[in-house]
Design a protein around this motif. Structure first.
Motif, mmCIF file in Angstrom:
data_model
loop_
_atom_site.group_PDB
_atom_site.id
_atom_site.type_symbol
_atom_site.label_atom_id
_atom_site.label_comp_id
_atom_site.label_asym_id
_atom_site.label_seq_id
_atom_site.Cartn_x
_atom_site.Cartn_y
_atom_site.Cartn_z
ATOM 1 N N THR A 176 -53.100 5.338 89.891
ATOM 2 C CA THR A 176 -52.207 4.182 89.827
ATOM 3 C C THR A 176 -50.974 4.401 90.684
ATOM 4 O OG1 THR A 176 -51.160 5.050 87.829
ATOM 5 C CG2 THR A 176 -52.964 3.472 87.544
ATOM 6 N N LYS A 177 -50.834 5.592 91.234
ATOM 7 C CA LYS A 177 -49.689 5.858 92.101
ATOM 8 C C LYS A 177 -50.126 6.738 93.261
ATOM 9 C CE LYS A 177 -44.951 7.270 92.161
ATOM 10 N NZ LYS A 177 -43.703 7.250 91.463
ATOM 11 N N GLU A 210 -48.946 0.138 91.483
ATOM 12 C CA GLU A 210 -50.307 -0.188 91.080
ATOM 13 C C GLU A 210 -50.974 -1.136 92.080
ATOM 14 O OE1 GLU A 210 -47.641 -0.781 88.989
ATOM 15 O OE2 GLU A 210 -47.829 1.010 87.763
ATOM 16 N N SER A 235 -54.172 -0.315 94.373
ATOM 17 C CA SER A 235 -55.387 -1.135 94.335
ATOM 18 C C SER A 235 -55.883 -1.454 95.738
ATOM 19 C CB SER A 235 -55.129 -2.438 93.576
ATOM 20 O OG SER A 235 -54.921 -2.190 92.221
#
Length: 59
Positions: free
Chosen positions: A4-5, A47, A51
């Motif tokens: 997510t990072k 995030e 993605s």
């Protein structure tokens, strides 16, 4: 690859890749400057950028 990072290095490399693609096809985004796109990407939540990074990867 469910991060997510992104690390700073991953962010920099990904933005460099996106810039190269952007500049290779100026006809796709007339009137839009890379700096505007880059600033929005940098302001995005980690995030969201993660993605995009994952969608760009293999598989």
């Amino acid at each position: 690859m469910n991060k997510t990072k992104l690390s700073e290095k991953e962010k920099d490399e990904f933005l460099k890749t996106l810039k190269q693609r952007f500049e290779a096809h100026p006809e796709r985004h007339k009137g839009i400057k890379w700096t505007s796109v880059e600033n929005r990407l940098k302001e995005a939540h980690d995030e969201k950028l993660s993605s995009l990074y994952q969608m760009d990867g293999p598989g």
